[in-house]
Every structure is written in structure tokens, then in C-alpha cells.
Design an enzyme around this catalytic site. Structure first.
Site, PDB file in Angstrom:
ATOM      1  N   GLY A 166      30.801  60.001  39.552  1.00  0.00           N
ATOM      2  CA  GLY A 166      31.985  59.980  40.405  1.00  0.00           C
ATOM      3  C   GLY A 166      33.165  59.383  39.685  1.00  0.00           C
ATOM      4  O   GLY A 166      33.180  59.261  38.456  1.00  0.00           O
ATOM      5  N   ASN A 167      34.186  59.011  40.449  1.00  0.00           N
ATOM      6  CA  ASN A 167      35.381  58.397  39.870  1.00  0.00           C
ATOM      7  C   ASN A 167      35.939  57.372  40.848  1.00  0.00           C
ATOM      8  O   ASN A 167      35.386  57.164  41.931  1.00  0.00           O
ATOM      9  CB  ASN A 167      36.426  59.457  39.504  1.00  0.00           C
ATOM     10  N   ARG A 168      37.052  56.768  40.487  1.00  0.00           N
ATOM     11  CA  ARG A 168      37.561  55.623  41.240  1.00  0.00           C
ATOM     12  C   ARG A 168      38.605  55.996  42.296  1.00  0.00           C
ATOM     13  O   ARG A 168      39.233  55.121  42.867  1.00  0.00           O
ATOM     14  CB  ARG A 168      38.171  54.615  40.264  1.00  0.00           C
ATOM     15  N   SER A 169      38.815  57.264  42.564  1.00  0.00           N
ATOM     16  CA  SER A 169      39.839  57.652  43.533  1.00  0.00           C
ATOM     17  C   SER A 169      39.479  57.167  44.936  1.00  0.00           C
ATOM     18  O   SER A 169      38.383  57.411  45.435  1.00  0.00           O
ATOM     19  CB  SER A 169      40.004  59.172  43.548  1.00  0.00           C
ATOM     20  N   ALA A 207      40.449  63.960  43.342  1.00  0.00           N
ATOM     21  CA  ALA A 207      40.027  63.872  41.945  1.00  0.00           C
ATOM     22  C   ALA A 207      38.627  64.475  41.834  1.00  0.00           C
ATOM     23  O   ALA A 207      37.630  63.759  41.961  1.00  0.00           O
ATOM     24  CB  ALA A 207      40.035  62.424  41.476  1.00  0.00           C
TER      25      ALA A 207
END
Length: 417
Positions: free
Chosen positions: A220-223, A287
Site C-alpha cells: 500500500g501507500n501513505r495516502s 494513489a
């Protein structure tokens, strides 16, 4: 705290926006107390105008104590101050929560038999109505016609929430959460009386997708989704019908917005492509993960005894922004992308962003410099809005709501009738 002047006197406090909080006679009237608290604590000057029926649910002493002002539903109180005219004339915003079927019928037909309906007739500021009633009342043709009339006149009528109603009944008609009504009001005040998206349908994506590795882990990502949610609220305040595709955001659904919850990039693509044919604009603030595992383990991946890492083979995800930019679902549709960039030895943030704009083929690209983790999860944002025709609009650091309105300003310029 304000500093004292050289004479020792403190400057007068700058008054906040003047808000009229109307309260109609529904069981949800008690929830308006929370809305009043949020408005007051954020610096708004709030005058509560209940109906006589509302005072049967929450008494005048409660409203007076919370607002710090006298409260009345009578046009005959303080007649020398002409309250039935002055309250509406002086307001920067009028919000009614709850707005009952009866109240909306009166507002739609211009009836004025109490202080609140007189206020609605004299107000020349933005008006927000937060309906609350039983499902059958909300779905009745008379109510639907009244809502349509009010919206045509520029009133922001929020969609009611679904859930538990009075008694054992459930369905659509529940008052939106006070926190979300507050956010809608704040967006209207930021955007002023602009209704330049009225009659338009927009699709906004938000959050970060997750690609499962096993039942426990994911890529995943930090959005956080905050910017996308700000875009959705801003578009609603400007009159649009809004569909929000939310990927794993933990934020409450914005009042009045249709929200589609997704997890993976494939699900995000399906939701966006499915909603795009009816949209005048698509803003891809989400994102999406660029890659996903080729195989997803049915069991948790265990550590190896020799300490080596288990290899994970990745495959590229579909490029949703590229797809909807190249295959426009309708003529004149405006497509907006986002680029969270950092500079490196091959170029600076704007160099990479301009290359991405050309590669994706979208109309606008909002560029965020995320060096050092900036922007993610923050209440504030700044950015550069690049356009395919070479224009660049610098948006200085401010709230994500301010950036959202700056983006919609650029979108509306490029929309076709």
C-alpha cells in the site's frame, strides 16, 4: 491570544462568519446541538432560530446556553429590531438541521408563517438544508418535487443518510452526522455563493489502494484520502452531483455524496470506469498501487529459518488515469490527475510532473512535492496545477479545501456546455 496595543488596550476580536442555525421540528433536533457546538467553537457567530415544534424537542434555554444568545421562534419578539427581516439579511450562511418535509415544503412555496421561514425568504446568502424524515416522506413525489425546486434555486439540499430512524424503522431519511453537516457548511463558506458546478456530475477518487500479499499483509501507500474528500465536499458545495470512489480511507462519508468503497486498484478502476460515462469531470486524487503480487498466498507467509526473505513476484497494475484520459467516456470530459513527486538525479519535481502530464494525456495535473513525507495525512496542502496547454497555477500552502476549490476553478474553465 491577541497582543495588547501600546495603550494597553486589546484589539476587538474579529467577528467570524454569521451563521443562522435553523432547527425544524423533528426528533433529530437534539443532534443540532452538536452542530451548534462545532460552529461556535470554530469561530462562527451563530444565531439559533428554531420552529415552535423544534422547541418541543429541545427547549429555548438549551439553545441560549449553547449559543450565548437569546432564542425565539416568534416574529413578535423584539419587533423594533425587525428580526423577521434582519436575521436573514445579515447572515453569511443559513443552515437548517434537521429540515423536515414540512419545512422544505414551506421553503419551496415561499410560505413564511414563523421566524425561520421568514429568515429563509429574506436570506441572500448560501442556504444549506439537512433533511431528516421517514423514508416514505423523503421518497414521496411532493417532497422530491420540493427538493428539486429548492436545488434549482441554488439551495444545497444534502442527501439524508441511511440507518435507524424513529422507533424500529430503518432506511434513508436519517439526519447526516453533525460533523459532516459542519464540513458541508464550511465548504460553502469557503466557496461563497459559487454554484458553477450546478447540474454537473463529477467523479473523484481518494485514498490509497491495497494489494494483498497474504491474509495479513498488503502492499500500500501513505495516502490518507483527505485531499480527495476535500475535493468531493468542495464540488458538492458548488452544486455538483458527486460520486466519490474511496480506497481504504478511514474518514466519514461526506454528507450528500455518493460513496463507493474499494480496496484494490482493480476495484478502483472498475468503479471509476463505471461512473465515468455520466461525469463531466473525473479527478483522480487517489494513489493507486503501481504493482500487485502475481500470487496471493492463501496462508500467512512465514519467516524462513535461514533468515532469507521469500521472493515476491510483482506485476504492473492497470493505469487508470491513462485509460480514462485516452478513452474519454464523453465529449468534453475534463480529466485531472495527481502527481506526488520527489526530485532525483534525473530531474526536479516539476520536470517529472510535466513528463507525467504528457505521458498520461490528462487535462490537468496537480503536483505535490512529497519530499520527506510532506502532505500525507496533513490538514494542509500546497501544489502546482499544470495544464496540457502549458499553463501553471501555483497554489500556496493552505487548507486542502482551498486547494480543492483552486482545482475546481481550473476545471470549470475547461468544461464545455
Amino acid at each position: 491570544m491577541q497582543a495588547a496595543s501600546p495603550t494597553g488596550e486589546r484589539p476587538a476580536a474579529v467577528p467570524g462568519p454569521r451563521v443562522v442555525l435553523g432547527v425544524a421540528g423533528g426528533i433529530a433536533a437534539y443532534k443540532a446541538c452538536e452542530l451548534l457546538r462545532r460552529l461556535s467553537e470554530s469561530g462562527h457567530d451563530v444565531t439559533v432560530v428554531p420552529t415552535a415544534a423544534a422547541l418541543r424537542f429541545v427547549g429555548a434555554p438549551t439553545w441560549s446556553a449553547l449559543s450565548g444568545k437569546p432564542v425565539s421562534d416568534e416574529v413578535w419578539s423584539d419587533v423594533h429590531e425587525v428580526p423577521h427581516v434582519r436575521i436573514g439579511q445579515q447572515a453569511d450562511l443559513v443552515v437548517v438541521a434537521p429540515a423536515t418535509a414540512d419545512l422544505m415544503a414551506k421553503a419551496a412555496h415561499g410560505l413564511a408563517d414563523d421566524l425561520l421561514t421568514n429568515t429563509l425568504l429574506t436570506a441572500r446568502c448560501p442556504v444549506v438544508l439537512a433533511p431528516a424524515m421517514h423514508t416514505e416522506m423523503w421518497e414521496h413525489p411532493a417532497t422530491r418535487a420540493n427538493v428539486a425546486t429548492l436545488r434549482e434555486r441554488g439551495v444545497l439540499v444534502l442527501e439524508p443518510a441511511e440507518g435507524r430512524l424513529t422507533g424500529a424503522d430503518t432506511g434513508k431519511g436519517r439526519l447526516p452526522e453533525p460533523s459532516e453537516i459542519f464540513e458541508a457548511c464550511r465548504e460553502v463558506l469557503v466557496g461563497g455563493a459559487r454554484r458553477d458546478l450546478a447540474g454537473r456530475h463529477v467523479v473523484v477518487s481518494a485514498g490509497g489502494t491495497r494489494e494483498p500479499l497474504d491474509p495479513v499483509r498488503y502492499l500500500g501507500n501513505r495516502s490518507s484520502g483527505r485531499q480527495g474528500y476535500a475535493l468531493a465536499r468542495a464540488a458538492l458545495a458548488r452544486g455538483a452531483e458527486v460520486t466519490l470512489v474511496s480506497a481504504n480511507a478511514t474518514l466519514p462519508d461526506p454528507a450528500g455524496v455518493k460513496v463507493l468503497h474499494v480496496e484494490t486498484t482493480a476495484e478502483l478502476r472498475e468503479a471509476v470506469v463505471g461512473a465515468a460515462p455520466g461525469a463531466d469531470a473525473v479527478v483522480m486524487a487517489a494513489a493507486p498501487a503501481d504493482f500487485r503480487p502475481v500470487d496471493v498466498s492463501a496462508a500467512k507467509i512465514k519467516k524462513r529459518e535461514d533468515g532469507s526473505a521469500a521472493p515476491v513476484e510483482l506485476v504492473q497494475n492497470p493505469d487508470v488515469l491513462l485509460e480514462i484520459s485516452q478513452d474519454r467516456a464523453r465529449p468534453g470530459q475534463v480529466v485531472v490527475g495527481f502527481a506526488a513527486e520527489t526530485g532525483d538525479e534525473s530531474g526536479g519535481v516539476l520536470d517529472h510532473a510535466r513528463a507525467k502530464l504528457a505521458r498520461k494525456g490528462c487535462d490537468l495535473l496537480v503536483v505535490n512535492d512529497v519530499s520527506g513525507g510532506a502532505v500525507f495525512g496533513s490538514e494542509d496542502n500546497q501544489g502546482m496545477i499544470l495544464s496540457a496547454d502549458g499553463e501553471a497555477v501555483d497554489v500556496p500552502l493552505g487548507s486542502k479545501s482551498q486547494l480543492a476549490h483552486a482545482i475546481w476553478d481550473q476545471v470549470t474553465i475547461r468544461m464545455r456546455d
